[in-house]
Design a protein around this motif. Structure first.
Motif, PDB file in Angstrom:
ATOM      1  N   THR A   7      -3.397  23.644  56.751  1.00 12.94           N
ATOM      2  CA  THR A   7      -2.448  23.275  57.796  1.00 12.94           C
ATOM      3  C   THR A   7      -3.191  22.865  59.054  1.00 12.94           C
ATOM      4  OG1 THR A   7      -0.886  24.877  56.894  1.00 12.94           O
ATOM      5  CG2 THR A   7      -0.478  24.105  59.142  1.00 12.94           C
ATOM      6  N   GLY A   8      -2.897  21.686  59.547  1.00 15.37           N
ATOM      7  CA  GLY A   8      -3.529  21.209  60.771  1.00 15.37           C
ATOM      8  C   GLY A   8      -2.819  21.735  61.996  1.00 15.37           C
ATOM      9  N   LEU A  19      -9.508  11.063  69.496  1.00 18.58           N
ATOM     10  CA  LEU A  19      -9.640   9.614  69.585  1.00 18.58           C
ATOM     11  C   LEU A  19      -9.463   8.935  68.241  1.00 18.58           C
ATOM     12  CD1 LEU A  19     -12.654   9.441  72.043  1.00 18.58           C
ATOM     13  CD2 LEU A  19     -10.208   9.227  72.556  1.00 18.58           C
ATOM     14  N   ALA A  20      -9.370   9.723  67.167  1.00 21.46           N
ATOM     15  CA  ALA A  20      -9.122   9.212  65.825  1.00 21.46           C
ATOM     16  C   ALA A  20      -8.198  10.205  65.137  1.00 21.46           C
ATOM     17  CB  ALA A  20     -10.436   9.052  65.058  1.00 21.46           C
ATOM     18  N   ASN A  21      -7.965   9.998  63.884  1.00 22.46           N
ATOM     19  CA  ASN A  21      -7.045  10.864  63.153  1.00 22.46           C
ATOM     20  C   ASN A  21      -7.749  12.120  62.664  1.00 22.46           C
ATOM     21  OD1 ASN A  21      -5.039   9.064  63.602  1.00 22.46           O
ATOM     22  ND2 ASN A  21      -5.231   8.050  61.634  1.00 22.46           N
ATOM     23  N   ASN A 110     -14.682   5.035  62.857  1.00 21.50           N
ATOM     24  CA  ASN A 110     -13.307   5.518  63.027  1.00 21.50           C
ATOM     25  C   ASN A 110     -12.304   4.669  62.253  1.00 21.50           C
ATOM     26  OD1 ASN A 110     -13.277   7.873  64.499  1.00 21.50           O
ATOM     27  ND2 ASN A 110     -13.168   6.843  66.463  1.00 21.50           N
ATOM     28  N   ALA A 111     -12.500   3.361  62.231  1.00 22.45           N
ATOM     29  CA  ALA A 111     -11.574   2.477  61.516  1.00 22.45           C
ATOM     30  C   ALA A 111     -11.525   2.843  60.033  1.00 22.45           C
ATOM     31  CB  ALA A 111     -11.977   1.014  61.699  1.00 22.45           C
ATOM     32  N   GLU A 112     -12.679   3.096  59.427  1.00 22.19           N
ATOM     33  CA  GLU A 112     -12.706   3.481  58.011  1.00 22.19           C
ATOM     34  C   GLU A 112     -12.146   4.882  57.816  1.00 22.19           C
ATOM     35  OE1 GLU A 112     -13.250   1.438  55.513  1.00 22.19           O
ATOM     36  OE2 GLU A 112     -13.599  -0.127  56.999  1.00 22.19           O
ATOM     37  N   TRP A 113     -12.486   5.794  58.712  1.00 22.13           N
ATOM     38  CA  TRP A 113     -11.957   7.162  58.663  1.00 22.13           C
ATOM     39  C   TRP A 113     -10.423   7.129  58.664  1.00 22.13           C
ATOM     40  CZ3 TRP A 113     -14.219  12.058  58.541  1.00 22.13           C
ATOM     41  CH2 TRP A 113     -13.379  13.122  58.866  1.00 22.13           C
ATOM     42  N   ASN A 114      -9.867   6.339  59.590  1.00 27.70           N
ATOM     43  CA  ASN A 114      -8.415   6.286  59.748  1.00 27.70           C
ATOM     44  C   ASN A 114      -7.712   5.623  58.558  1.00 27.70           C
ATOM     45  OD1 ASN A 114      -8.666   7.628  62.164  1.00 27.70           O
ATOM     46  ND2 ASN A 114      -8.439   5.794  63.416  1.00 27.70           N
ATOM     47  N   PRO A 118      -4.695   8.324  57.426  1.00 24.25           N
ATOM     48  CA  PRO A 118      -3.829   7.683  58.420  1.00 24.25           C
ATOM     49  C   PRO A 118      -2.947   8.669  59.182  1.00 24.25           C
ATOM     50  CG  PRO A 118      -3.023   7.270  56.197  1.00 24.25           C
ATOM     51  CD  PRO A 118      -4.341   7.958  56.060  1.00 24.25           C
ATOM     52  N   ASP A 119      -2.750   9.859  58.617  1.00 27.50           N
ATOM     53  CA  ASP A 119      -1.932  10.887  59.251  1.00 27.50           C
ATOM     54  C   ASP A 119      -2.852  11.984  59.765  1.00 27.50           C
ATOM     55  OD1 ASP A 119      -0.283  13.022  59.917  1.00 27.50           O
ATOM     56  OD2 ASP A 119       0.879  12.945  58.050  1.00 27.50           O
ATOM     57  N   ARG A 120      -3.005  12.076  61.067  1.00 24.51           N
ATOM     58  CA  ARG A 120      -3.960  13.042  61.606  1.00 24.51           C
ATOM     59  C   ARG A 120      -3.586  14.482  61.324  1.00 24.51           C
ATOM     60  NH1 ARG A 120      -4.063  14.252  67.804  1.00 24.51           N
ATOM     61  NH2 ARG A 120      -1.863  14.461  68.229  1.00 24.51           N
ATOM     62  N   THR A 121      -2.317  14.744  61.004  1.00 20.30           N
ATOM     63  CA  THR A 121      -1.938  16.117  60.676  1.00 20.30           C
ATOM     64  C   THR A 121      -2.495  16.541  59.316  1.00 20.30           C
ATOM     65  OG1 THR A 121       0.163  15.546  59.595  1.00 20.30           O
ATOM     66  CG2 THR A 121       0.208  15.901  61.998  1.00 20.30           C
TER      67      THR A 121
END
Length: 151
Positions: A7-8, A19-21, A110-114, A118-121
């Motif tokens: 759980t985030g 600054l990123a997900n 960050n672009a590849e990470w996201n 895509p959902d930072r939670t």
């Protein structure tokens, strides 16, 4: 469990946001098995590197986005192998990203990470640091992480 990786926790909107997900913290159940993934690069099985173009003069043009995407694919392969295919990147709870040039490469990483999270939670907790060098001059990103497998 809210997600395969626990759980985030996100700070309220009035707090500093990532600054990123990635969440500010992630909790996991005590019944989970932890997998510690060693620092992983974009090196392929044949010894070549995704995101590295070697020039005629021996210098290298490095693409941090391509390297990050390859690193994440390699980590996915490692986790799937360690869990007999039961888990993948969705089970990562914490990651440390090492960049050789954070000013130039942070956005591409960050672009590849996201794309993967895509959902930072549901993204793992994360730290990103600049290092003086990585084990090979063909690399500009390496990631180590921990994943959990619910028992």
């Amino acid at each position: 469990m809210a997600s395969p990786n626990g759980t985030g926790y996100l700070l309220p909107a009035t707090g500093a946001q990532g600054l990123a997900n990635y969440p500010h913290a992630r909790t996991i159940p005590s019944t989970a098995r932890t997998i510690f993934v060693s620092g992983t690069s974009s090196r392929r099985g044949d010894g070549t590197y995704d995101g590295c173009e070697t020039q005629a003069d021996g210098t290298h043009i490095l693409d941090c986005g391509a390297q990050t995407a390859a690193v994440l694919r390699n980590i996915e392969t490692i986790i799937r192998g360690a869990t007999d295919g039961k888990c993948g990147l969705e089970s990562v709870v914490d990651a440390t990203v090492f960049l050789t040039d954070i000013r130039s490469d942070y956005a591409a990483m960050n672009a590849e990470w996201n794309k993967v999270w895509p959902d930072r939670t549901k993204a793992p907790a994360r730290t990103c640091v600049q290092v003086a060098a990585l084990p090979n001059e063909r690399l500009n990103v390496e990631i180590k992480c921990q994943a959990v497998v619910s028992e």
